[in-house]
Design a protein around this motif. Sequence first.
Motif, PDB file in Angstrom:
ATOM      1  N   LYS A 198       0.834  -1.195   0.000  1.00 32.15           N
ATOM      2  CA  LYS A 198       0.000   0.000   0.000  1.00 32.15           C
ATOM      3  C   LYS A 198       0.871   1.248   0.000  1.00 32.15           C
ATOM      4  N   VAL A 199       0.291   2.350  -0.448  1.00 29.45           N
ATOM      5  CA  VAL A 199       0.989   3.634  -0.448  1.00 29.45           C
ATOM      6  C   VAL A 199       0.471   4.457   0.728  1.00 29.45           C
ATOM      7  N   TRP A 200       1.398   4.950   1.545  1.00 29.73           N
ATOM      8  CA  TRP A 200       1.055   5.695   2.752  1.00 29.73           C
ATOM      9  C   TRP A 200       1.542   7.136   2.598  1.00 29.73           C
ATOM     10  N   PRO A 201       0.636   8.074   2.290  1.00 24.64           N
ATOM     11  CA  PRO A 201       1.039   9.470   2.079  1.00 24.64           C
ATOM     12  C   PRO A 201       1.318  10.193   3.388  1.00 24.64           C
ATOM     13  N   VAL A 202       2.201  11.174   3.313  1.00 28.51           N
ATOM     14  CA  VAL A 202       2.521  12.046   4.441  1.00 28.51           C
ATOM     15  C   VAL A 202       1.903  13.412   4.175  1.00 28.51           C
ATOM     16  N   ASP A 203       1.132  13.912   5.117  1.00 32.37           N
ATOM     17  CA  ASP A 203       0.514  15.230   4.994  1.00 32.37           C
ATOM     18  C   ASP A 203       1.599  16.275   4.725  1.00 32.37           C
ATOM     19  N   SER A 204       1.380  17.121   3.723  1.00 33.34           N
ATOM     20  CA  SER A 204       2.378  18.141   3.370  1.00 33.34           C
ATOM     21  C   SER A 204       2.749  19.019   4.555  1.00 33.34           C
ATOM     22  N   ARG A 205       1.797  19.268   5.450  1.00 36.48           N
ATOM     23  CA  ARG A 205       2.061  20.128   6.606  1.00 36.48           C
ATOM     24  C   ARG A 205       3.104  19.523   7.537  1.00 36.48           C
ATOM     25  N   ASP A 206       3.241  18.192   7.489  1.00 35.20           N
ATOM     26  CA  ASP A 206       4.172  17.530   8.398  1.00 35.20           C
ATOM     27  C   ASP A 206       5.617  17.597   7.923  1.00 35.20           C
ATOM     28  N   LEU A 207       5.843  18.010   6.689  1.00 32.34           N
ATOM     29  CA  LEU A 207       7.214  18.089   6.177  1.00 32.34           C
ATOM     30  C   LEU A 207       7.968  19.291   6.726  1.00 32.34           C
ATOM     31  N   ALA A 208       7.236  20.327   7.145  1.00 31.88           N
ATOM     32  CA  ALA A 208       7.862  21.550   7.657  1.00 31.88           C
ATOM     33  C   ALA A 208       7.871  21.527   9.181  1.00 31.88           C
ATOM     34  N   PHE A 209       9.058  21.723   9.764  1.00 28.71           N
ATOM     35  CA  PHE A 209       9.193  21.749  11.222  1.00 28.71           C
ATOM     36  C   PHE A 209       9.052  23.194  11.690  1.00 28.71           C
ATOM     37  N   GLN A 210       9.939  23.694  12.487  1.00 25.80           N
ATOM     38  CA  GLN A 210       9.788  25.034  13.045  1.00 25.80           C
ATOM     39  C   GLN A 210      10.328  26.101  12.091  1.00 25.80           C
ATOM     40  N   PRO A 211       9.764  27.326  12.159  1.00 26.99           N
ATOM     41  CA  PRO A 211      10.218  28.405  11.283  1.00 26.99           C
ATOM     42  C   PRO A 211      11.689  28.737  11.498  1.00 26.99           C
ATOM     43  N   VAL A 212      12.338  29.162  10.426  1.00 26.72           N
ATOM     44  CA  VAL A 212      13.747  29.550  10.478  1.00 26.72           C
ATOM     45  C   VAL A 212      13.828  31.031  10.828  1.00 26.72           C
ATOM     46  N   GLY A 266      14.685  34.724  10.919  1.00 23.68           N
ATOM     47  CA  GLY A 266      15.231  35.646   9.937  1.00 23.68           C
ATOM     48  C   GLY A 266      14.993  35.253   8.498  1.00 23.68           C
ATOM     49  N   SER A 267      14.252  34.174   8.265  1.00 26.77           N
ATOM     50  CA  SER A 267      13.959  33.735   6.889  1.00 26.77           C
ATOM     51  C   SER A 267      12.454  33.577   6.747  1.00 26.77           C
ATOM     52  N   ALA A 268      11.799  34.644   6.355  1.00 23.41           N
ATOM     53  CA  ALA A 268      10.342  34.651   6.274  1.00 23.41           C
ATOM     54  C   ALA A 268       9.835  33.563   5.336  1.00 23.41           C
ATOM     55  N   GLY A 269       8.898  32.773   5.840  1.00 25.63           N
ATOM     56  CA  GLY A 269       8.259  31.753   5.016  1.00 25.63           C
ATOM     57  C   GLY A 269       9.003  30.446   4.921  1.00 25.63           C
ATOM     58  N   LEU A 270      10.192  30.355   5.534  1.00 23.02           N
ATOM     59  CA  LEU A 270      10.959  29.114   5.478  1.00 23.02           C
ATOM     60  C   LEU A 270      10.927  28.390   6.823  1.00 23.02           C
ATOM     61  N   CYS A 271      10.884  27.068   6.751  1.00 26.80           N
ATOM     62  CA  CYS A 271      10.917  26.214   7.942  1.00 26.80           C
ATOM     63  C   CYS A 271      11.999  25.159   7.777  1.00 26.80           C
ATOM     64  N   GLU A 272      12.440  24.613   8.898  1.00 29.18           N
ATOM     65  CA  GLU A 272      13.367  23.487   8.847  1.00 29.18           C
ATOM     66  C   GLU A 272      12.638  22.279   8.260  1.00 29.18           C
ATOM     67  N   SER A 273      13.312  21.543   7.415  1.00 28.97           N
ATOM     68  CA  SER A 273      12.701  20.355   6.818  1.00 28.97           C
ATOM     69  C   SER A 273      12.706  19.198   7.806  1.00 28.97           C
ATOM     70  N   ASN A 274      11.594  18.478   7.856  1.00 31.55           N
ATOM     71  CA  ASN A 274      11.497  17.284   8.694  1.00 31.55           C
ATOM     72  C   ASN A 274      12.038  16.044   7.994  1.00 31.55           C
TER      73      ASN A 274
END
Length: 394
Positions: free
Chosen positions: A331-345, A347-355
């Motif tokens: 089976k294919v198990w998708p990961v919610d797109s929201r879960d790929l972004a961790f906490q905001p970086v 001084g870098s508006a709109g960017l988050c650390e990648s999970n």
Amino acid sequence: MRFSQPFNALLTSVVLTVYVGDVLAIPTSYRSDSWPTMNLTRRAAPTFSVPITTIANDAAFHVQMIIGKNTRPFLLHLDSASPDLWVYSATCPQRGTHNGVSAAPPNTFKTLPNVVLDVAYQDGDKAEGAGGLDVLLLAGQRAATPALEFGVAEEVTGEFPTLDEDGVLGLGPPVRVDLTTLLSTPANKGEHLNPPFMQNLLAARVIPAKVTSWKLPRTKDAGSVGSLAFGAPDPTHFVPSTLIALKAAKTSAENPKPWGISVAAASVDGVAAISKPFQGFVDFGTTNIVMSTTEADALNGRIKGAIKVSLGVWHIPCNTQTKLALAIGGKVWPVDSRDLAFQPVAGSAGLCESNILGEADEAVGQWILGGTFLKNVYTILDEGNSQVGLAQPR
């Protein structure tokens, strides 16, 4: 948390586990269309569920526990890769404002000096001390357990003292080792390791089987509360028709990571990114999906707007719509797109650390499936049958 502990300590742990397990072995039978069901020769212990909470960005997952007559709940970090329950001693120099256990009246807690707590996690954190004995009551549990042994930390190093948690609830299996090595290695006379928590529950007939079932909460889902079931899956939290059962890879002193399952492939936005099968280790104590730097670079490089910071470390748009999916058990198990972004970086508006995180000490084809993936599935960890179950949560 990626668990490790000294080899001699592991051997002692196995001695205890083999002995107690032989006494309390419970036969099971299998049905091809469902999770294994229990055939008990005596009255089964009840199953129960407790709520799981999280913190901002889902960095960790918690349960609360009352210990003895200490009415202040202990906040415990959940971990499926280690087997120990431990909390701070009231006299631990690193305790600070954390809750701790004490034998001072009117507490019912008793110190067990012959029990050795000696746990080390792969991120460098350590807890060392003795043992304790007291009744335990998890939040949501109807009745307290009988008095059980657990670890009492008298020395804690690493990041633990800076965190909110008052200890760790490890629900993983002990590491198995070769019997020849076991018999040739003496243990310290009169001492034994803090017993695995799940084995303690089984021995005290608090649960009918060493099974935990997990539905994780998500901070980005308002009001989300997770559930941790002991003894059997909770069918109210998953879609039964989607359930698959996978054989977990054997552990050893050389390969101590538990709950290893085969992953056939990984895709990004429907396009194969990793087409060669690899091992994924289920770990509820780890925040991210962790892999080799090579694999992390390959996956993050497919995310629109991603910026490479260093080997295996990337920043991605906080609002990314990228779809990561893993092929497991047909089976294919998708990961919610929201879960790929961790906490905001900062001084870098709109960017988050990648999970999706690469680490230099992780081998190619050996992924750690942490909360980033596990928030998207209902997971059943069956130690007695060495199985991992996955299903669509609800």
